[in-house]
Design a protein around this motif. Structure first.
Motif, PDB file in Angstrom:
ATOM      1  N   PRO A   1       0.670  -1.476  -0.048  1.00  0.00           N
ATOM      2  CA  PRO A   1      -0.042  -0.134   0.128  1.00  0.00           C
ATOM      3  C   PRO A   1       0.812   1.306  -0.099  1.00  0.00           C
ATOM      4  CG  PRO A   1      -0.501  -1.269   1.915  1.00  0.00           C
ATOM      5  CD  PRO A   1       0.448  -2.070   1.192  1.00  0.00           C
TER       6      PRO A   1
ATOM      7  N   ARG B   1       4.478   3.700   8.235  1.00  0.00           N
ATOM      8  CA  ARG B   1       3.845   2.421   7.740  1.00  0.00           C
ATOM      9  C   ARG B   1       2.357   3.138   7.242  1.00  0.00           C
ATOM     10  NH1 ARG B   1       3.386  -3.273   7.173  1.00  0.00           N
ATOM     11  NH2 ARG B   1       1.254  -4.032   8.090  1.00  0.00           N
TER      12      ARG B   1
ATOM     13  N   LEU C   1      -1.507   2.809   6.194  1.00  0.00           N
ATOM     14  CA  LEU C   1      -2.773   2.023   6.832  1.00  0.00           C
ATOM     15  C   LEU C   1      -2.163   1.357   8.263  1.00  0.00           C
ATOM     16  CD1 LEU C   1      -3.860   0.040   3.668  1.00  0.00           C
ATOM     17  CD2 LEU C   1      -4.461   2.229   4.225  1.00  0.00           C
ATOM     18  N   TYR C   2      -1.668   2.110   9.065  1.00  0.00           N
ATOM     19  CA  TYR C   2      -1.458   1.741  10.372  1.00  0.00           C
ATOM     20  C   TYR C   2      -1.723   2.860  11.166  1.00  0.00           C
ATOM     21  CZ  TYR C   2       0.843  -0.367  14.498  1.00  0.00           C
ATOM     22  OH  TYR C   2       1.229  -0.512  15.681  1.00  0.00           O
ATOM     23  N   GLY C   3      -2.837   2.413  12.284  1.00  0.00           N
ATOM     24  CA  GLY C   3      -3.155   3.818  13.002  1.00  0.00           C
ATOM     25  C   GLY C   3      -3.998   3.492  14.270  1.00  0.00           C
TER      26      GLY C   3
ATOM     27  N   LEU D   1      -3.181   6.800   7.274  1.00  0.00           N
ATOM     28  CA  LEU D   1      -2.498   7.124   6.217  1.00  0.00           C
ATOM     29  C   LEU D   1      -1.636   8.387   6.065  1.00  0.00           C
ATOM     30  CD1 LEU D   1      -1.727   6.403   2.903  1.00  0.00           C
ATOM     31  CD2 LEU D   1      -3.997   7.394   2.531  1.00  0.00           C
TER      32      LEU D   1
ATOM     33  N   LEU E   1      12.705   6.759   8.483  1.00  0.00           N
ATOM     34  CA  LEU E   1      12.456   6.715   7.037  1.00  0.00           C
ATOM     35  C   LEU E   1      11.397   5.673   7.020  1.00  0.00           C
ATOM     36  CD1 LEU E   1      16.127   6.929   5.850  1.00  0.00           C
ATOM     37  CD2 LEU E   1      14.408   8.646   5.712  1.00  0.00           C
TER      38      LEU E   1
ATOM     39  N   VAL F   1       9.541   1.830   1.327  1.00  0.00           N
ATOM     40  CA  VAL F   1       8.222   2.193   0.468  1.00  0.00           C
ATOM     41  C   VAL F   1       7.741   0.714   0.009  1.00  0.00           C
ATOM     42  CG1 VAL F   1       7.082   2.965  -1.573  1.00  0.00           C
ATOM     43  CG2 VAL F   1       8.620   4.308  -0.137  1.00  0.00           C
TER      44      VAL F   1
ATOM     45  N   GLY G   1      -6.669   1.075  20.496  1.00  0.00           N
ATOM     46  CA  GLY G   1      -5.679   0.254  20.011  1.00  0.00           C
ATOM     47  C   GLY G   1      -5.020   0.593  18.696  1.00  0.00           C
ATOM     48  N   PHE G   2      -3.656   0.193  18.422  1.00  0.00           N
ATOM     49  CA  PHE G   2      -3.100   0.501  17.237  1.00  0.00           C
ATOM     50  C   PHE G   2      -3.162  -0.757  16.361  1.00  0.00           C
ATOM     51  CE2 PHE G   2      -0.586   4.782  16.930  1.00  0.00           C
ATOM     52  CZ  PHE G   2      -1.084   5.179  18.244  1.00  0.00           C
ATOM     53  N   ARG G   3      -3.505  -0.555  15.203  1.00  0.00           N
ATOM     54  CA  ARG G   3      -3.321  -1.773  14.196  1.00  0.00           C
ATOM     55  C   ARG G   3      -3.237  -1.529  13.178  1.00  0.00           C
ATOM     56  NH1 ARG G   3      -8.413  -3.819  12.215  1.00  0.00           N
ATOM     57  NH2 ARG G   3     -10.165  -2.518  12.546  1.00  0.00           N
ATOM     58  N   SER G   4      -2.943  -2.396  11.963  1.00  0.00           N
ATOM     59  CA  SER G   4      -2.741  -1.974  10.764  1.00  0.00           C
ATOM     60  C   SER G   4      -3.955  -2.780  10.084  1.00  0.00           C
ATOM     61  CB  SER G   4      -1.471  -2.614   9.860  1.00  0.00           C
ATOM     62  OG  SER G   4      -1.647  -3.851   9.904  1.00  0.00           O
ATOM     63  N   ILE G   5      -4.295  -2.153   8.847  1.00  0.00           N
ATOM     64  CA  ILE G   5      -5.424  -3.139   8.067  1.00  0.00           C
ATOM     65  C   ILE G   5      -4.770  -3.221   6.747  1.00  0.00           C
ATOM     66  CG2 ILE G   5      -7.485  -1.783   9.218  1.00  0.00           C
ATOM     67  CD1 ILE G   5      -7.699   0.148   6.949  1.00  0.00           C
TER      68      ILE G   5
ATOM     69  N   PRO H   1      -4.860  -3.739   2.294  1.00  0.00           N
ATOM     70  CA  PRO H   1      -5.252  -2.827   1.608  1.00  0.00           C
ATOM     71  C   PRO H   1      -6.847  -3.254   1.073  1.00  0.00           C
ATOM     72  CG  PRO H   1      -3.868  -3.918   0.575  1.00  0.00           C
ATOM     73  CD  PRO H   1      -3.631  -4.315   2.175  1.00  0.00           C
TER      74      PRO H   1
ATOM     75  N   PHE I   1      -9.227  -1.530   3.381  1.00  0.00           N
ATOM     76  CA  PHE I   1      -9.063  -0.023   3.307  1.00  0.00           C
ATOM     77  C   PHE I   1      -9.988   0.138   2.062  1.00  0.00           C
ATOM     78  CE2 PHE I   1      -7.526   4.399   2.830  1.00  0.00           C
ATOM     79  CZ  PHE I   1      -7.769   4.577   1.598  1.00  0.00           C
TER      80      PHE I   1
ATOM     81  N   LEU J   1      -4.257  -4.872  -5.061  1.00  0.00           N
ATOM     82  CA  LEU J   1      -2.970  -4.524  -5.364  1.00  0.00           C
ATOM     83  C   LEU J   1      -2.121  -5.701  -5.961  1.00  0.00           C
ATOM     84  CD1 LEU J   1      -1.973  -1.938  -2.529  1.00  0.00           C
ATOM     85  CD2 LEU J   1      -3.280  -1.412  -4.829  1.00  0.00           C
TER      86      LEU J   1
ATOM     87  N   GLU K   1      13.247   7.902  -4.507  1.00  0.00           N
ATOM     88  CA  GLU K   1      12.738   6.693  -4.592  1.00  0.00           C
ATOM     89  C   GLU K   1      13.208   5.969  -5.859  1.00  0.00           C
ATOM     90  OE1 GLU K   1      11.410   3.218  -2.874  1.00  0.00           O
ATOM     91  OE2 GLU K   1      11.907   5.203  -1.838  1.00  0.00           O
TER      92      GLU K   1
ATOM     93  N   ARG L   1      16.298   3.006  -6.125  1.00  0.00           N
ATOM     94  CA  ARG L   1      15.991   1.674  -6.674  1.00  0.00           C
ATOM     95  C   ARG L   1      16.837   1.140  -7.948  1.00  0.00           C
ATOM     96  NH1 ARG L   1       9.323   1.235  -6.361  1.00  0.00           N
ATOM     97  NH2 ARG L   1       9.138   2.087  -4.347  1.00  0.00           N
TER      98      ARG L   1
END
Ligand code: ATP
Ligand code: ATP
Ligand code: MG
Ligand code: MG
Lengths: 457, 457
Positions: free
Chosen positions: A9, A87, A89-91, A105, A139, A142, B3-7, B9, B12, B89, B231, B235
């Motif tokens: 993401p 990161r 989609l983390y909150g 985000l 940092l 990505v 609570g903190f967590r990720s979701i 995509p 989302f 994705l 970025e 790469r």
């Protein structure tokens, strides 16, 4: 045939950063400030403190800016700082109550944009009530959507709260006016917040503190039956598979009392005492459809919402614009697809507003001012649909309309959170509100014309 | 503190599905058809075949629809089917050439929407040149963003290609007109495609096949130096760390010849023969900034682009609208932030167009017609900015403008791909194109008025 692969993401939003408001160097400055200030106000709300927010924007070289936002909020739990900022989609805002943030985000996008344009890490100095503060230099990786901790150490902060510093490439000349407007309008929806904006020169702008009262914090609520699509229903079932169907409905949803649940299940031909894990797939499907359509459930509880309210809204618009006439109105709380929402607004006449044929519209969602993407926003469309000649505009008038939409879930058109998508229930409420304010204006304009005619006699 | 967590995509886009065009039951039908047809046209392009696409929309009960799209494209590699349709994705279109798809999101959104509204799995029957076809029945695990394979088996298909069947809740009555318009307009940008649209009744619509020529497939290109943010640069460096700096530039980027590279590095004060892994972080940062700003690199190679072209564009607009007058124009290819793009368009006068004060605008990006979110689109804004009274509109005229923007990267405002964000280079090109077409109209309108005056004599 090209290779198949997945992207993270972070990669998605890096490639498509214009969707999150980071497409050009002017809007990126605005978006960075907005994401930081939004987080600070949410944190102060969590801490139930009057927000004292200080923004410093420093033009370090031709187009490199340092943006630093300091607040007196709750601070972050130290172990969550790297992922919160590094990161996507983390909150901590995925629950069901009204807040400014929602995706997990925003701040990571600002960090990402700063990193790819200036190679700088974000510096986060935070302190919470659990112990002495810590400073992180981060940092974002990505491709992996993971934080890279450049450094971290203990560092006491004068008070609980958070200071975030991001260096990025931006057009401050063009962005400045937008940032100032954003800060001023922020104090309309959060009138108790005191915000300082320092551009590093001689100019320091201080706004807000119009009200001394901390608003009540909204209370998270259970989902409403009208939101029970199959995904939500399945998850609720998985949480308590051996419950009896009747109890499951009463416990999982708001506005489902014991008798209503019995009546509903009888109407569906399902056994109240059956264990939900015994339901067939077809029954679950039918349950989902009927929960969303049954008209016997009450309107959603609006304690998960936090409107500005009449007193505070009038006070802040008066403080900023000194209108000669002003009126507030609020629609009865409603719901869109089971999500509770309100629509409140103010209409004002005053020499600080430009003379126009349709009112100057100031949009707000969940206490945040929206400055971009107005033309496809449902609030703008409805305002333009009205024939304002029938609402007092016999000629141009110095009128402004302040519209605030608040919900546990805001149907944003894009990840930059600048524009509302079209939902029929929202359109109905906003139309009702704008007509109420328009009729009040017509009455006032009538009085104004009458008093002018009297004055000439 | 929550609570903190990720979701994931998928989570989302499930929560915010209106951003991808799945917010209401009318637009969801359109979006599902569009995502399926877009994929079919990309697949036929990969296979270099004239597209034969058959769409069947069946109203199974009051508001449950079955949407089935069959194509004669390349088919999918069997091992990738579950993730292509059941994971957000994930896709095959992340490289640098112009195609309709780009995110690895579209069809999975349609699958997700069908699943949460009707509990149905998507059925995918695909066959490629490697062996007999396979049929998959898939669901998506939203929280994990992974496919769930309900069933799969071998099943020969009459020809290589893919048939996808999705069952979803939708308002066909309202959506029908949009779907028909979308299919007709699709044949303007893909005039060789033959598309059948069957609503299950007596009505079967067949359009396209205006041209018999398969367009040349675009060739993926190396990145242009102007796209070298940190970025991208990092790469490229990671891929070949021991290369000499001069060779690295010539090999990694397009439009960087040997002498230009030497001249550029001399101007930067960097050693052409230094190994890039030896560069300091500050040097890399400076290299990124200078690559994006140096004006000595040539314009991007446009072989990665695929405009419709004059002959095909005129042919398809004539076939659909029989205009009395029509003209084509195309801007010189350009680039936005290093991404090659073109802007081409047609202006037409004809009785099939409504009489209007500003032209009816038909927008296309990467050969896909855009039917929603027009008001904030950069193409719409520029068209409205022109004073059309100075371009032949002394009164209302039956004029339409067809604008096609194509790029290796399209700056969409939101994941539903219906509207273009504002980028200065795109604005410049679109403005130039619209003025060219406007001036041609003015000349034509002048002739038209003159011939009417002559006729009256
Ligand atoms: N100033 C701050 N004080 C306290 N917590 C913060 C602060 N800034 C960020 N956070 C925490 O970091 C998390 C991630 O922030 P981020 O802005 O990326 O997402 P969000 O605010 O949850 O949602 P959105 O993407 O809509 O802004 C937040 O959920 C919050 O818990
Ligand atoms: N009809 C089809 N024929 C061949 N391949 C297909 C077909 N439909 C989907 N695919 C494959 O599945 C992948 C995922 O499709 P999906 O629509 O989700 O993403 P995309 O087309 O890559 O990008 P976008 O989200 O912009 O549509 C595609 O990249 C493509 O490789
Ligand atoms: Mg936030
Ligand atoms: Mg696609």
């Amino acid at each position: 045939v090209e290779g198949f692969r997945s992207i993270s993401p972070a990669e998605f939003f890096y490639r498509n950063r214009q969707m999150a408001g980071f497409g050009n160097p002017t809007q990126s400055v605005y978006s960075a400030v907005r994401e930081l200030v939004e987080n600070s106000l949410d944190a102060c709300e969590d801490a139930q403190r009057i927000p004292q927010i200080r923004i410093a924007i420093d033009n370090q070289s031709s187009d490199i800016l340092s943006i630093k936002v300091a607040d007196n909020g709750s601070g972050l739990p130290y172990q969550h700082v790297p992922e919160a900022f590094g990161r996507v989609l983390y909150g901590s805002k995925y629950d069901q109550k009204q807040k400014r943030g929602t995706f997990g985000l925003g701040v990571t996008m600002a960090v990402l944009y700063g990193q790819i344009t200036t190679d700088s890490s974000v510096v986060v100095h935070t302190q919470n009530s659990s112990g002495p503060g810590r400073v992180y230099s981060l940092l974002i990786d990505v491709e992996e959507n993971m934080p890279i901790i450049e450094s971290e150490r203990e560092q006491v902060r004068s008070d609980d709260g958070t200071t975030v510093t991001i260096k990025l490439r931006g057009d401050l000349k063009r962005a400045r006016e937008r940032v100032v407007e954003y800060i001023r309008l922020t104090t309309i929806a959060s009138p108790h917040a005191v915000i300082e904006l320092d551009f590093g020169g001689s100019e320091m702008i201080k706004v807000g503190g119009w009200s001394k009262r901390v608003p009540e914090v909204p209370i998270p609520s259970k989902p409403h039956p009208r939101s029970a699509d199959l995904e939500i229903l399945r998850r609720l079932i998985t949480k308590s598979p051996s419950k009896k169907l009747h109890d499951f409905l009463v416990d999982s949803f708001q506005q489902v009392g014991s008798r209503t649940a019995s009546r509903f299940l009888k109407f569906l031909g399902l056994d109240s005492s059956a264990r939900i894990e015994s339901l067939s797939r077809a029954d679950i499907s039918r349950l989902s459809t009927s929960l969303q359509r049954f008209d016997g459930f009450g309107r959603p509880d609006s304690r998960c919402l936090s409107p500005v309210g009449e007193e505070a809204f009038l006070l802040s618009v008066r403080s900023l614009f000194s209108p000669s006439w002003i009126l507030y109105s609020k629609q009865k709380p409603s719901e869109w697809q089971g999500n509770p929402f309100f629509a409140e607004g103010v209409i004002a006449l005053g020499s600080k507003f430009p003379n126009v044929d349709t009112p100057t519209l100031y949009r707000f969602t969940n206490k945040v001012p929206l400055l971009y993407d107005a033309n496809d926003d449902v609030m703008t469309k409805i305002m333009r649909r009205l024939n304002w000649k029938r609402y007092g505009f016999s000629g141009p008038l110095p009128v402004a309309l302040f519209m605030h939409f608040g919900s546990t879930k805001v149907p944003y058109r894009a990840a930059g959170k600048q524009s509302l998508a079209h939902m029929i229930e929202i359109e109905t409420a906003v139309t009702g509100l704008i007509r109420t304010l328009g009729r009040a204006l017509r009455k006032q304009a009538g009085r104004r014309d009458q008093s002018r005619r009297d004055a000439r006699k």
